[in-house]
Write a protein that holds these residues in place. Structure first.
Motif, mmCIF file in Angstrom:
data_model
loop_
_atom_site.group_PDB
_atom_site.id
_atom_site.type_symbol
_atom_site.label_atom_id
_atom_site.label_comp_id
_atom_site.label_asym_id
_atom_site.label_seq_id
_atom_site.Cartn_x
_atom_site.Cartn_y
_atom_site.Cartn_z
ATOM 1 N N ARG A 235 -25.571 2.192 12.471
ATOM 2 C CA ARG A 235 -26.328 1.077 12.854
ATOM 3 C C ARG A 235 -25.284 -0.215 13.414
ATOM 4 N N GLU A 238 -26.551 -1.433 16.854
ATOM 5 C CA GLU A 238 -27.752 -2.191 16.736
ATOM 6 C C GLU A 238 -27.668 -3.631 16.274
ATOM 7 N N LEU A 239 -26.679 -3.760 15.004
ATOM 8 C CA LEU A 239 -26.338 -4.940 14.733
ATOM 9 C C LEU A 239 -25.700 -5.815 15.567
ATOM 10 N N ILE A 241 -25.992 -6.021 18.863
ATOM 11 C CA ILE A 241 -26.977 -6.523 19.624
ATOM 12 C C ILE A 241 -27.713 -7.321 19.230
ATOM 13 N N ARG A 242 -28.260 -7.401 17.950
ATOM 14 C CA ARG A 242 -29.015 -8.457 17.407
ATOM 15 C C ARG A 242 -28.241 -9.741 17.220
ATOM 16 N N ILE A 243 -26.822 -9.604 16.783
ATOM 17 C CA ILE A 243 -25.986 -10.908 16.868
ATOM 18 C C ILE A 243 -25.977 -11.370 18.131
ATOM 19 N N LEU A 245 -27.719 -11.481 20.719
ATOM 20 C CA LEU A 245 -28.974 -11.997 21.028
ATOM 21 C C LEU A 245 -29.417 -13.259 20.230
ATOM 22 N N ALA A 247 -29.716 -13.464 16.933
ATOM 23 C CA ALA A 247 -30.298 -13.152 15.265
ATOM 24 C C ALA A 247 -29.668 -13.799 14.343
ATOM 25 N N GLU A 251 -31.790 -12.383 8.927
ATOM 26 C CA GLU A 251 -32.273 -11.328 9.688
ATOM 27 C C GLU A 251 -31.586 -10.110 10.002
ATOM 28 N N VAL A 252 -30.261 -10.161 10.107
ATOM 29 C CA VAL A 252 -29.414 -9.196 10.277
ATOM 30 C C VAL A 252 -29.156 -8.430 9.044
ATOM 31 N N ALA A 255 -31.985 -6.325 8.170
ATOM 32 C CA ALA A 255 -32.066 -5.072 8.774
ATOM 33 C C ALA A 255 -30.981 -4.223 8.326
#
Length: 331
Positions: A235, A238-239, A241-243, A245, A247, A251-252, A255
């Motif tokens: 992942r 995905e992680l 992208i979260r960072i 954006l 996040a 929250e990370v 996830a």
């Protein structure tokens, strides 16, 4: 001679009580006899109501051995071959053979040769054979003057409050024995040393199970770490992208750790259930191991959860420490 032995030992400073027994409890070579109710006339072994462990003892042995007398009386030196046959039995004997311990004193039972024996006292249950984890079993104590033995053990209770090590009494014991009979052999050991033989199997089983448990814990932690590392590695994009954006770190982490923590919770629940079932088998191997000790179970679950959290936290922290641009390029 037996009375002179006891009197000589009682005269040693620091000795509070002395008794004789044909063979001590938890020692190899214990004796057992078929026991019949008083009304039984056919004394074939198949008609025996129980098999009871048998000890031949002198007066004051029960006190010297630390066995509490619950009802009736102890033996005296008048309980010899010219007196009626008497016995002191334990609670298991009274309940199983005489119906109850309430009115067991004064009742009679028979042994294989037809001898009729009167119960004059009841003592607490104890451990008798070489198996420290044995279930309660009937035991009868007979006067040694009515049942002479080829060899005997002297049991001495010492006054530990005086700060004297029981082993320090050994020279005085040997000296007193030599005065009675220079050729009398003597082998002296403390009760703790005698217990080592009875506890050897349980101690070895405990050590072996402890080593296996440690190896299992290491294997579990390794598996959890590998599972968490694999889950996070799949992942990473995905992680990233979260960072990227914006996040939050919390929250990370949620996830990244969500799936490993769910698997950890399911594994802990299954392990707890299987552990409770395995503890029933463990109780037959390790002395005084209880099938469901809440303190032990709680400690094991908490320890494995903490170790599991640590094993999942490390891969997640590694992922968060990497630059998001690198994470986004991960395929």
């Amino acid at each position: 001679m037996q009375r002179r032995l006891i009197q000589a030992m009682e005269a040693i400073p620091g000795v509070t009580s002395v008794g004789l027994v044909d063979i001590p409890p938890l020692h190899m070579g214990w004796d057992a006899r078929n026991v019949f109710t008083d009304t039984t006339t056919d004394l074939r072994p198949s008609n025996a109501v129980a098999v009871a462990v048998m000890y031949c003892i002198s007066p004051e042995y029960l006190h010297a051995a630390g066995t509490a007398l619950l009802a009736g009386r102890n033996f005296t030196w008048h309980d010899d071959k010219n007196a009626p046959n008497v016995a002191v039995v334990n609670r298991e004997f009274a309940n199983k053979i005489l119906g109850s311990q309430t009115n067991a004193v004064g009742r009679h039972y028979k042994v294989q040769d037809g001898t009729r024996i009167e119960v004059v006292g009841i003592v607490e249950d104890g451990k008798y054979t070489a198996n420290i984890a044995e279930e309660p079993q009937p035991a009868m104590f007979l006067p040694i003057l009515q049942n002479p033995a080829n060899d005997t053990w002297l049991v001495l209770r010492t006054n530990r409050d005086g700060g004297r090590d029981p082993q320090q009494l050994a020279p005085a014991i040997r000296s007193a024995l030599r005065e009675l009979d220079p050729g009398l052999p003597a082998f002296i050991q403390t009760w703790d040393e005698e217990m080592n033989g009875a506890l050897f199997a349980s101690r070895m089983a405990t050590v072996s199970l402890g080593v296996l448990g440690l190896m299992g814990a290491i294997l579990s932690i390794t598996g959890i770490f590998g599972m968490a590392a694999y889950s996070v590695s799949k992942r990473l994009r995905e992680l990233g992208i979260r960072i990227a954006l914006g996040a939050q770190r919390k929250e990370v982490l949620q996830a990244a750790l969500g799936r490993p923590l769910k698997l950890l919770a399911l594994g802990s629940a299954a392990g707890l259930l299987l552990g409770m079932l395995a503890a029933r088998v463990l109780a037959f191997i390790v002395y005084q191991a209880t099938p469901s000790d809440p303190l032990v179970l709680t400690g094991v679950v908490l320890a494995m959860l903490l170790l599991g959290l640590l094993a999942t936290w490390v891969p997640a922290q590694r992922a968060l420490s990497v630059n998001p641009l690198i994470l986004l390029r991960e395929e």
